[in-house]
Design a protein around this motif. Structure first.
Motif, PDB file in Angstrom:
ATOM      1  N   ILE A 199     -17.538   2.364  -0.575  1.00 12.15           N
ATOM      2  CA  ILE A 199     -16.374   1.779  -1.258  1.00 12.15           C
ATOM      3  C   ILE A 199     -16.788   0.581  -2.094  1.00 12.15           C
ATOM      4  CG2 ILE A 199     -14.204   0.523  -0.892  1.00 12.15           C
ATOM      5  CD1 ILE A 199     -13.792   2.423   1.573  1.00 12.15           C
TER       6      ILE A 199
ATOM      7  N   MET B  50       0.819  -1.203   0.000  1.00 10.53           N
ATOM      8  CA  MET B  50       0.000   0.000   0.000  1.00 10.53           C
ATOM      9  C   MET B  50       0.850   1.249   0.000  1.00 10.53           C
ATOM     10  SD  MET B  50      -3.285   0.042   2.453  1.00 10.53           S
ATOM     11  CE  MET B  50      -3.344  -1.503   3.278  1.00 10.53           C
ATOM     12  N   ALA B  51       0.382   2.245  -0.751  1.00 13.02           N
ATOM     13  CA  ALA B  51       1.016   3.559  -0.718  1.00 13.02           C
ATOM     14  C   ALA B  51       0.711   4.204   0.636  1.00 13.02           C
ATOM     15  CB  ALA B  51       0.475   4.431  -1.849  1.00 13.02           C
ATOM     16  N   THR B  52       1.512   5.149   1.029  1.00 20.01           N
ATOM     17  CA  THR B  52       1.342   5.809   2.316  1.00 20.01           C
ATOM     18  C   THR B  52      -0.040   6.443   2.445  1.00 20.01           C
ATOM     19  OG1 THR B  52       3.703   6.236   2.427  1.00 20.01           O
ATOM     20  CG2 THR B  52       2.305   7.563   3.859  1.00 20.01           C
ATOM     21  N   ASP B  53      -0.522   7.130   1.407  1.00 22.64           N
ATOM     22  CA  ASP B  53      -1.857   7.749   1.456  1.00 22.64           C
ATOM     23  C   ASP B  53      -2.942   6.699   1.677  1.00 22.64           C
ATOM     24  OD1 ASP B  53      -0.748  10.225   1.072  1.00 22.64           O
ATOM     25  OD2 ASP B  53      -1.274  10.352  -1.053  1.00 22.64           O
ATOM     26  N   ASP B  54      -2.813   5.549   1.012  1.00 23.07           N
ATOM     27  CA  ASP B  54      -3.788   4.485   1.185  1.00 23.07           C
ATOM     28  C   ASP B  54      -3.744   3.927   2.605  1.00 23.07           C
ATOM     29  OD1 ASP B  54      -4.584   4.756  -1.435  1.00 23.07           O
ATOM     30  OD2 ASP B  54      -3.272   3.159  -2.159  1.00 23.07           O
ATOM     31  N   ARG B  55      -2.548   3.746   3.123  1.00 21.58           N
ATOM     32  CA  ARG B  55      -2.391   3.230   4.486  1.00 21.58           C
ATOM     33  C   ARG B  55      -3.026   4.184   5.498  1.00 21.58           C
ATOM     34  NH1 ARG B  55       1.874   0.083   4.385  1.00 21.58           N
ATOM     35  NH2 ARG B  55       2.975   1.700   3.279  1.00 21.58           N
TER      36      ARG B  55
ATOM     37  N   ALA C 155      -5.482   6.281   4.872  1.00 18.47           N
ATOM     38  CA  ALA C 155      -6.934   6.182   4.697  1.00 18.47           C
ATOM     39  C   ALA C 155      -7.492   4.935   5.375  1.00 18.47           C
ATOM     40  CB  ALA C 155      -7.286   6.184   3.208  1.00 18.47           C
ATOM     41  N   VAL C 156      -6.792   3.817   5.247  1.00 23.21           N
ATOM     42  CA  VAL C 156      -7.244   2.575   5.888  1.00 23.21           C
ATOM     43  C   VAL C 156      -7.225   2.727   7.405  1.00 23.21           C
ATOM     44  CG1 VAL C 156      -6.660   0.149   6.292  1.00 23.21           C
ATOM     45  CG2 VAL C 156      -6.646   1.069   3.966  1.00 23.21           C
TER      46      VAL C 156
END
Length: 139
Positions: free
Chosen positions: A126, A100-105, A107-108
């Protein structure tokens, strides 16, 4: 009403699958959470007790079929999968997680920190976007 004798393995399998299904649906597999969510959906005069749902989660008992149906409808897991487990995407991931990209992490993590009600709304949004994306790809 007579109850069937249940083997410890079936009870433990049910408990494990129930806990996993609750987590997959965004709920903590805790007796208080299960009691609240189950009783809000079960059309019974006598609500299930905290002790009763704790016994489900600990693998001590298995609920009756009508109660299994309520759990199935709530968690989106077929009754036979609740009872016997399954190697299906609704219970277990079918492929290894992707990096996962940092932004995705971030968000999760924000999603996981939401209370149950907003988390359900976010999950529904989603999943709707994902389904629309799948339809768009196949058209």
């Amino acid at each position: 009403m007579p109850t069937m004798k249940q083997s410890p393995d079936i009870k433990q399998q049910f408990a494990q699958t129930l806990r996993q299904a609750m987590e997959n649906a965004g709920y903590a597999p805790k007796p208080a959470v299960l009691q609240r969510e189950f009783n809000s959906r079960h059309p019974a005069d006598k609500p299930i007790t905290l002790h009763g749902v704790r016994r489900w989660l600990m693998g001590e008992t298995i609920p009756s079929y009508p109660k299994l149906q309520v759990l199935s409808d709530w968690l989106g897991v077929p009754v036979h999968e609740l009872m016997h487990g399954a190697k299906s995407p609704s219970i277990q991931p079918s492929k290894p997680p992707r990096p996962m990209a940092t932004d995705d992490r971030i968000a999760v993590e924000a999603f996981l920190n939401l209370p149950a009600a907003p988390r359900r709304i976010a999950r529904d949004v989603i999943l709707a976007i994902a389904r629309a994306n799948e339809v768009g790809r196949t058209s």
